[in-house]
Design an enzyme around this catalytic site. Structure first.
Site, PDB file in Angstrom:
ATOM      1  N   HIS A  48       0.863  -1.185   0.000  1.00  0.00           N
ATOM      2  CA  HIS A  48       0.000   0.000   0.000  1.00  0.00           C
ATOM      3  C   HIS A  48       0.899   1.236   0.000  1.00  0.00           C
ATOM      4  O   HIS A  48       1.553   1.530   1.002  1.00  0.00           O
ATOM      5  CB  HIS A  48      -0.922  -0.006   1.224  1.00  0.00           C
ATOM      6  CG  HIS A  48      -1.939  -1.093   1.159  1.00  0.00           C
ATOM      7  ND1 HIS A  48      -2.421  -1.749   2.271  1.00  0.00           N
ATOM      8  CD2 HIS A  48      -2.568  -1.647   0.090  1.00  0.00           C
ATOM      9  CE1 HIS A  48      -3.314  -2.653   1.884  1.00  0.00           C
ATOM     10  NE2 HIS A  48      -3.416  -2.608   0.567  1.00  0.00           N
TER      11      HIS A  48
ATOM     12  N   GLU B 239       1.355   4.066   2.697  1.00  0.00           N
ATOM     13  CA  GLU B 239       1.701   3.652   4.058  1.00  0.00           C
ATOM     14  C   GLU B 239       3.211   3.769   4.264  1.00  0.00           C
ATOM     15  O   GLU B 239       3.931   2.781   4.472  1.00  0.00           O
ATOM     16  CB  GLU B 239       1.162   2.247   4.331  1.00  0.00           C
ATOM     17  CG  GLU B 239      -0.364   2.265   4.323  1.00  0.00           C
ATOM     18  CD  GLU B 239      -1.014   0.896   4.417  1.00  0.00           C
ATOM     19  OE1 GLU B 239      -2.257   0.837   4.345  1.00  0.00           O
ATOM     20  OE2 GLU B 239      -0.306  -0.124   4.532  1.00  0.00           O
TER      21      GLU B 239
ATOM     22  N   HIS C 160       2.668  -2.861   7.094  1.00  0.00           N
ATOM     23  CA  HIS C 160       1.678  -1.834   6.703  1.00  0.00           C
ATOM     24  C   HIS C 160       1.696  -0.695   7.712  1.00  0.00           C
ATOM     25  O   HIS C 160       2.364  -0.758   8.743  1.00  0.00           O
ATOM     26  CB  HIS C 160       0.275  -2.449   6.692  1.00  0.00           C
ATOM     27  CG  HIS C 160       0.058  -3.428   5.596  1.00  0.00           C
ATOM     28  ND1 HIS C 160      -0.788  -3.182   4.536  1.00  0.00           N
ATOM     29  CD2 HIS C 160       0.587  -4.661   5.380  1.00  0.00           C
ATOM     30  CE1 HIS C 160      -0.777  -4.225   3.715  1.00  0.00           C
ATOM     31  NE2 HIS C 160       0.048  -5.143   4.207  1.00  0.00           N
TER      32      HIS C 160
ATOM     33  N   GLU D 251       1.342  -4.013  11.549  1.00  0.00           N
ATOM     34  CA  GLU D 251       0.779  -2.673  11.356  1.00  0.00           C
ATOM     35  C   GLU D 251       1.481  -1.708  12.296  1.00  0.00           C
ATOM     36  O   GLU D 251       1.803  -2.064  13.433  1.00  0.00           O
ATOM     37  CB  GLU D 251      -0.725  -2.663  11.699  1.00  0.00           C
ATOM     38  CG  GLU D 251      -1.587  -3.532  10.806  1.00  0.00           C
ATOM     39  CD  GLU D 251      -2.013  -2.820   9.529  1.00  0.00           C
ATOM     40  OE1 GLU D 251      -1.636  -1.637   9.334  1.00  0.00           O
ATOM     41  OE2 GLU D 251      -2.729  -3.458   8.724  1.00  0.00           O
TER      42      GLU D 251
END
Ligand code: ZN
Length: 503
Positions: free
Chosen positions: A230, A233, A328, A401
């Site tokens: 992504h 990010e 991420h 994350e």
């Protein structure tokens, strides 16, 4: 006279604004309505035609106030989060309110004190704006969209100012970083091109391990790490760089890890999206992290390349793929945390919890209580879910994350904003956690040579950190004109640490 570039016809109603936005603004000068002379100092010039830039449109609302529109991801108007643009031709003490009016998300860390980043020509280090100058609220003027407004006071006429959603980390920066590592000729660091993106950018694959592990016929325990699927990010890249920097270092833990494990790292899975300034998608508008089940060699070539390599390793009896971690950044949660898979086998499920538990002990910003395990249908095409289904019971697949904004240290309620260094530190802590997982600690003393411990190194880094020169921020009384109240929507009163605030 500069004007807005590439404005395309209306494409649909899902854009969050009246006119479709085709490209980034290019040296776009905002002139007061009715003004026809030459632009003067103070007529702001907006630009986003640079790598990872994103700003689609600027509307002047009043002398002081501007509505700014994020350019949606290429070929996918649903995603509008990342912004990154410059402003120049400012007057000293010029006060402005910028409203970012077309976010595609409603929940945001702006409610919890997140603030946009700023830097300028004479102050090239990124700083966060003081949260008290940032407002996030539902706006009746913009189809009840959530709007983030911030007040700013330009203080140096010659400076070009740059504003961004989070610390940028471009494809070019990444390539320079890898080039510099290659030049060091380390015999335990290898870089190869695993494939190319649709726009012919490199998909880099790094291998970090002791050369002994690469001998013909040697058995390999592999840790596979990926990042930036992504593109918006950006913290993913700082964490990934922290992992790499630690693994190639002369730290005794790194040396033991290289002896025992083979690290395969593909730090940038979506180089086109990164280059273009997208938030979520590739050039062709695909969320690559939903296409692991059947990636196409022409539409998702980078994903296809990585998946082929993983399957090849899986089929090689000499290779044991032990970990897959995809990095991420999260737009609504604090801290670092992980997502894992759910298995019927209770013992496998328990074993899967070990790594995040150990990481929690090593990293003050990592939260085990935020770590969760799921099998939602919506995440079926993610790397973690797909590989969790493919690989056998000795492999663990996680999404790591990290918050776009901050972490809360256990036992306190204060949100500590992440810095580039703090993201990299999380990466170093991820790397060293493999030592605990494989119980290699006794070996560290064997290879240890007198040198400062990791903790001391970090203290040293912090000591060397300089406080950046402050900006003269605007003090405001409340949300901008036309946005009379943010009833209940204004950011909550988290106890912010605000080191850059000069007031
Ligand atoms: Zn993501």
């Amino acid at each position: 006279m500069a004007e807005r570039s590439q404005t395309a016809p209306e494409a649909g109603n899902d854009m969050g604004n009246e006119d479709a936005i085709g490209g980034n603004v290019s040296k776009y000068t905002v002139l007061p309505s009715g003004y026809c002379g030459q632009p003067k100092k103070g007529h702001l010039i907006f630009d986003a035609c640079f790598e990872s830039g994103n700003l689609g449109r600027v509307d002047q609302v009043s002398e002081f106030e501007y509505d700014l529109f994020i350019r949606p991801d290429t070929c996918n108007p649903r995603f509008r989060v990342w912004f990154n643009f410059t402003v120049e031709n400012v007057k000293e003490s010029q006060r402005v309110i910028f409203n970012i009016v077309n976010f595609s998300k409603t929940k945001s860390l702006y409610r919890d004190g997140m603030a946009p980043m700023v830097k300028s020509t004479s102050r090239p280090k990124w700083q966060r704006l003081p949260p008290k100058n940032v407002y996030y609220y539902r706006c009746p003027d913009h189809r009840k969209n959530y709007v983030m407004s911030f007040a700013f006071c330009f203080d140096r006429e010659e400076d070009i100012y740059q504003f961004a959603y989070c610390y940028p980390y471009t494809y070019t920066r990444f390539q320079h970083y890898l080039d510099s590592l290659q030049k060091r000729n380390m015999d335990y660091f290898f870089r190869e091109q695993l494939g190319q993106s649709v726009q012919q950018r490199q998909l880099d694959l790094l291998t970090i391990t002791s050369p002994d592990n690469l001998r013909e016929g040697a058995e390999q325990k592999v840790v596979f790490i990926t990042g930036r699927v992504h593109p918006g990010e950006t913290p993913s890249s700082f964490v990934c760089q922290g992992i790499i920097d630690f693994l190639i270092s002369q730290h005794p833990i790194a040396r033991v890890l290289r002896e025992h494990l083979v690290f395969k790292i593909a730090p940038m899975l979506n180089p086109d999206g990164v280059y273009l300034g997208n938030y979520r998608c590739s050039l062709m508008g695909f969320d690559l992290n939903r296409h692991w089940l059947d990636p196409s060699p022409w539409a998702h070539p980078t994903l296809h390349g990585v998946k082929q390599l993983i399957i090849q390793m899986y089929n090689d009896p000499k290779t044991s793929l032990e970990f897959y971690i995809d990095i991420h950044a999260h737009s609504t949660m604090m801290n670092g945390f992980m997502y894992g898979n759910i298995f019927e086998d209770e013992e496998r499920f328990q074993r899967q919890a070990i790594f995040p538990k150990l990481l929690c002990q090593n990293a003050e910003d990592f939260s085990y209580s935020s770590t969760s395990f799921n099998r939602d249908a919506v995440k079926a095409g993610t790397g973690r879910r797909f590989l969790g289904g493919l690989l056998d019971h000795t492999s663990y697949c996680y999404t790591l994350e990290v918050s776009f904004y901050s972490y809360i240290i256990g036992g306190t309620t204060a949100a500590v904003p992440y810095t580039e260094e703090a993201y990299m530190k999380l990466g170093r802590n991820v790397a060293r956690t493999f030592l605990d997982y494989y119980r290699l600690n006794p070996l560290v003393e064997r290879v240890a040579i007198p040198m400062p411990r990791l903790r001391n190194e970090e203290t040293e880094v912090e000591r060397r950190k300089e406080k950046p020169p402050p900006y003269k921020y605007t003090l405001t009384r409340g949300p901008a004109r036309n946005h009379p109240n943010g009833k209940g929507d204004k950011k909550s009163s988290v106890n912010h640490k605000d080191p850059s605030n000069s007031f």
